[in-house]
Design a protein around this motif. Sequence first.
Motif, PDB file in Angstrom:
ATOM      1  N   ALA A  39       0.841  -1.199   0.000  1.00 22.16           N
ATOM      2  CA  ALA A  39       0.000   0.000   0.000  1.00 22.16           C
ATOM      3  C   ALA A  39       0.871   1.243   0.000  1.00 22.16           C
ATOM      4  CB  ALA A  39      -0.928  -0.005   1.213  1.00 22.16           C
ATOM      5  N   ARG A  40       1.942   1.213   0.777  1.00 17.78           N
ATOM      6  CA  ARG A  40       2.845   2.365   0.858  1.00 17.78           C
ATOM      7  C   ARG A  40       3.519   2.617  -0.497  1.00 17.78           C
ATOM      8  NH1 ARG A  40       5.227   0.644   5.573  1.00 17.78           N
ATOM      9  NH2 ARG A  40       3.376   1.201   6.783  1.00 17.78           N
ATOM     10  N   ARG A  56       2.322   1.737  -3.428  1.00 11.44           N
ATOM     11  CA  ARG A  56       1.290   2.265  -4.336  1.00 11.44           C
ATOM     12  C   ARG A  56       1.103   3.763  -4.135  1.00 11.44           C
ATOM     13  NH1 ARG A  56      -1.722  -2.542  -2.996  1.00 11.44           N
ATOM     14  NH2 ARG A  56      -2.990  -1.412  -1.486  1.00 11.44           N
ATOM     15  N   GLY A  57       1.137   4.162  -2.868  1.00 12.73           N
ATOM     16  CA  GLY A  57       0.874   5.567  -2.563  1.00 12.73           C
ATOM     17  C   GLY A  57       2.041   6.474  -2.923  1.00 12.73           C
ATOM     18  N   PHE A  71     -16.188  14.466  -3.541  1.00 12.48           N
ATOM     19  CA  PHE A  71     -15.079  15.310  -3.115  1.00 12.48           C
ATOM     20  C   PHE A  71     -14.738  16.323  -4.209  1.00 12.48           C
ATOM     21  CE2 PHE A  71     -14.900  11.728  -0.406  1.00 12.48           C
ATOM     22  CZ  PHE A  71     -14.256  12.119   0.749  1.00 12.48           C
ATOM     23  N   LEU A 116      -5.942  13.480  -2.046  1.00 12.66           N
ATOM     24  CA  LEU A 116      -6.208  12.258  -1.272  1.00 12.66           C
ATOM     25  C   LEU A 116      -4.983  11.354  -1.069  1.00 12.66           C
ATOM     26  CD1 LEU A 116      -8.556  11.048   0.223  1.00 12.66           C
ATOM     27  CD2 LEU A 116      -9.180   9.787  -1.827  1.00 12.66           C
ATOM     28  N   PRO A 117      -4.145  11.128  -2.096  1.00  9.89           N
ATOM     29  CA  PRO A 117      -2.969  10.269  -1.850  1.00  9.89           C
ATOM     30  C   PRO A 117      -2.078  10.819  -0.747  1.00  9.89           C
ATOM     31  CG  PRO A 117      -3.277  10.614  -4.192  1.00  9.89           C
ATOM     32  CD  PRO A 117      -4.224  11.544  -3.503  1.00  9.89           C
ATOM     33  N   VAL A 152      -3.055  12.338   1.923  1.00  5.26           N
ATOM     34  CA  VAL A 152      -3.641  11.998   3.223  1.00  5.26           C
ATOM     35  C   VAL A 152      -3.045  10.689   3.716  1.00  5.26           C
ATOM     36  CG1 VAL A 152      -5.756  11.319   4.414  1.00  5.26           C
ATOM     37  CG2 VAL A 152      -5.799  13.229   2.792  1.00  5.26           C
ATOM     38  N   TYR A 153      -3.005   9.714   2.808  1.00  4.29           N
ATOM     39  CA  TYR A 153      -2.488   8.402   3.210  1.00  4.29           C
ATOM     40  C   TYR A 153      -0.981   8.398   3.353  1.00  4.29           C
ATOM     41  CZ  TYR A 153      -7.208   6.828   2.474  1.00  4.29           C
ATOM     42  OH  TYR A 153      -8.557   6.668   2.570  1.00  4.29           O
ATOM     43  N   ASN A 197       0.430  10.756   5.000  1.00  8.57           N
ATOM     44  CA  ASN A 197       0.630  11.547   6.219  1.00  8.57           C
ATOM     45  C   ASN A 197       1.265  12.903   5.970  1.00  8.57           C
ATOM     46  OD1 ASN A 197      -0.532   9.892   8.135  1.00  8.57           O
ATOM     47  ND2 ASN A 197       1.302   8.593   8.233  1.00  8.57           N
ATOM     48  N   ARG A 229      -0.696  19.628   1.722  1.00  4.58           N
ATOM     49  CA  ARG A 229      -1.597  18.904   0.818  1.00  4.58           C
ATOM     50  C   ARG A 229      -2.302  19.872  -0.119  1.00  4.58           C
ATOM     51  NH1 ARG A 229      -3.721  15.728   5.448  1.00  4.58           N
ATOM     52  NH2 ARG A 229      -5.703  16.801   5.223  1.00  4.58           N
ATOM     53  N   ARG A 253      -3.867  13.808  -9.792  1.00  3.79           N
ATOM     54  CA  ARG A 253      -3.847  13.001  -8.575  1.00  3.79           C
ATOM     55  C   ARG A 253      -2.692  11.995  -8.611  1.00  3.79           C
ATOM     56  NH1 ARG A 253      -8.984   9.370  -7.496  1.00  3.79           N
ATOM     57  NH2 ARG A 253      -8.072   8.286  -9.262  1.00  3.79           N
ATOM     58  N   MET A 274      -4.260  13.372  10.839  1.00  2.89           N
ATOM     59  CA  MET A 274      -4.788  12.200  10.120  1.00  2.89           C
ATOM     60  C   MET A 274      -6.183  11.878  10.604  1.00  2.89           C
ATOM     61  SD  MET A 274      -3.995   9.819   7.876  1.00  2.89           S
ATOM     62  CE  MET A 274      -4.605   8.226   7.371  1.00  2.89           C
ATOM     63  N   HIS A 327     -18.328  13.716   5.835  1.00  2.00           N
ATOM     64  CA  HIS A 327     -18.645  13.899   4.430  1.00  2.00           C
ATOM     65  C   HIS A 327     -19.499  12.735   3.923  1.00  2.00           C
ATOM     66  CE1 HIS A 327     -16.981  16.609   1.309  1.00  2.00           C
ATOM     67  NE2 HIS A 327     -17.565  15.748   0.522  1.00  2.00           N
ATOM     68  N   ALA A 335      -5.742   1.871  -4.158  1.00  2.00           N
ATOM     69  CA  ALA A 335      -4.794   2.073  -5.260  1.00  2.00           C
ATOM     70  C   ALA A 335      -3.911   3.285  -5.012  1.00  2.00           C
ATOM     71  CB  ALA A 335      -5.548   2.235  -6.576  1.00  2.00           C
ATOM     72  N   ILE A 336      -4.439   4.300  -4.325  1.00  3.07           N
ATOM     73  CA  ILE A 336      -3.608   5.483  -4.111  1.00  3.07           C
ATOM     74  C   ILE A 336      -2.941   5.478  -2.742  1.00  3.07           C
ATOM     75  CG2 ILE A 336      -4.924   6.891  -5.740  1.00  3.07           C
ATOM     76  CD1 ILE A 336      -6.320   8.138  -3.414  1.00  3.07           C
ATOM     77  N   GLY A 337      -2.866   4.301  -2.109  1.00  3.96           N
ATOM     78  CA  GLY A 337      -1.985   4.189  -0.950  1.00  3.96           C
ATOM     79  C   GLY A 337      -2.635   3.913   0.385  1.00  3.96           C
ATOM     80  N   ALA A 338      -3.985   3.716   0.427  1.00  2.00           N
ATOM     81  CA  ALA A 338      -4.615   3.426   1.713  1.00  2.00           C
ATOM     82  C   ALA A 338      -4.264   2.009   2.154  1.00  2.00           C
ATOM     83  CB  ALA A 338      -6.124   3.578   1.606  1.00  2.00           C
TER      84      ALA A 338
END
Lengths: 238, 406
Positions: free
Chosen positions: A82-83, A85-86, A102, A110-111, A113-114, A116, A122, A158, B1, B11, B319-322
Amino acid sequence: MPSSVIAVRGLKKSYSTPAGDFPALKGVDLDIDAGEFVAIMGPSGSGKSTFMNLLGCLDRPSAGEYILDGRPVSAMDKDDLARVRGRLIGFVFQGFNLLPRFSLEDNVALPLVYANVERETRRARAREMLDKVGLGRYAASMPNRISGGQQQRVAIARALVNRPRLILADEPTGNLDTQTSEEILALFETLHREGITIVLVTHEPDIAAHAQRLVRFRDGLIVHDGGHVPEDHAEPAR
Amino acid sequence: MIATLLGQAWHAMGANKMRTFLTMLGMVIGVAAVVLMTAIGQGAQLAVADSISSMGANLFIVLSGSTTSSGVRAGGGNAPTLTVADADAIAELPGVAAVAPLHPGSGQVVYGSNNWNTSIYGITPAYLEVRSWSLAEGVPISDSDVRSATRVCLLGRTVVQNLFGNEDPVGKTLRIRSSPFVVIGVLAAKGQSLDGRDQDDTILVPLTTAQRQLFGVSFQGSVRLINVQAESPEAMDGVERDMTALLRQRHRIRENQDNDFFIRNLTAVADSAAETTRVMSLLLGAIASVSLLVGGIGIMNIMLVSVTERTREIGIRMAIGAREQDILLQFLLEAIIISVVGCCIGLALGVGGALLANILTKTAVVISGSSVLVAFGVAAAVGIFFGFYPARKAARLDPIEALRYQ
């Protein structure tokens, strides 16, 4: 030795089905260097989607090795994937895949956010990326207020926001008309000139023609890896 | 966070306001029911405890035996078997705190143009103490009143209202069964007894006055009943045993003969009343808890629907990192927000409803901090418990499948 962003050795992936194991990838070797613009083609079932999922760290190979930016991905656990990918990969999808409720700015941010990243950073980075794709003034709009081509540009913003080593685009122009497709491809070419590595999957030879290098899949293997699109192998668009 | 996640949860909930509201309503009703039912149940327990203590704590009533004439038995308290001397003897027993012999009767009472029929008790000064009864004004009946059988009386609140209205009765003279009595005090209001009798519809006079002048007795010093107060609840069994032995001996009752008196343990009556209300309040709480549980299941149901609906969103986020834990936290947070916000509204409604019930129907309610805290804790736990499964389901999604989901 040029810095290789992607190094794949003997990559295999099989899916277990009721009829037994189905090999989707039968041993693929591929190197992609930093700054390359690669198009991947192949008929349905050729294994190119499976390959893209593996490249995108959405899935893990059954066998073989995948080294992304010097890191052995095959050995990573889910959180590490996941890291990666982000932070190392930016995805661009056929269906844009923006979050509908959104704003464009929040979508682009959004990326982060994950990853940190602080709220103010951001916002600033998201604005910067939206400006880069020419949509800065729509930052507060909702995705359903803009056209498909604009949505795809937001999706590219993004993908870029975390400054990835690699952009993976899966049929990014599949839902767009010819003129808009050209605009999106022009944007990819700009990114390519800036030195970003791009891997793009497409069905259409004239889209693939924008890339420097073409990789063609068939039956789970690479059957062509070269600098241009051979016309005689061009397949009809779907 | 966390702040960002909270914002995103808010939301997501705002995107489907009606659904969020209905889900929350389940929690609101559950918590409101628990708070309201607990308040009413505890109020009932308090009311019973009050009426028990108004009756006097650790109390026995010793009744004289029944008479039989021509085969007709007259019931307890009619045979002249108890005396003031018996009462004095009981007072000497260990574990006995106070003894109050009582000679009851009833009669017509007249003041000016008003008259009223009420019960009249001949008492000793210990009676007020045993019954934990205080005076609203005036002075109590004293030992010297009892010794010289003076014509003085204490009036209950109901008697005052019926004879004197707004007039101050202390110092006035009224007629009880035609004899003049001076009012020396007014008793504090005591309300209904457990069996619904109006305890304030009473006149108290010195025991000797009742015996000699109002009702008459078969022989000198006979009383109809004796109130006996034990020192503690633990002492009651011993006191009852000793008292029985003492009275049998004093009345010269042989081994195989029945007692010529009855001993009633009022605490046993009170205990069963308290037990009844305790069970009732438990039952109310249990029923209310079921609605809380149903509210929790509602949350789980909606969260499961929400996870399915947002499968694609989950895929994009992955996909974007979660990470799995990011997705888990996101959905868990939504469930917790729904249950905690629902809980707060439910608390407000429950407390408001309890106060309203108190005002409108005079039902006793008790809103204790502990019951509010427990309701809050349970609601939060319900949110976590029922939110966890859907959240985990979301977190365990395969990103490829989730992205492909239409």
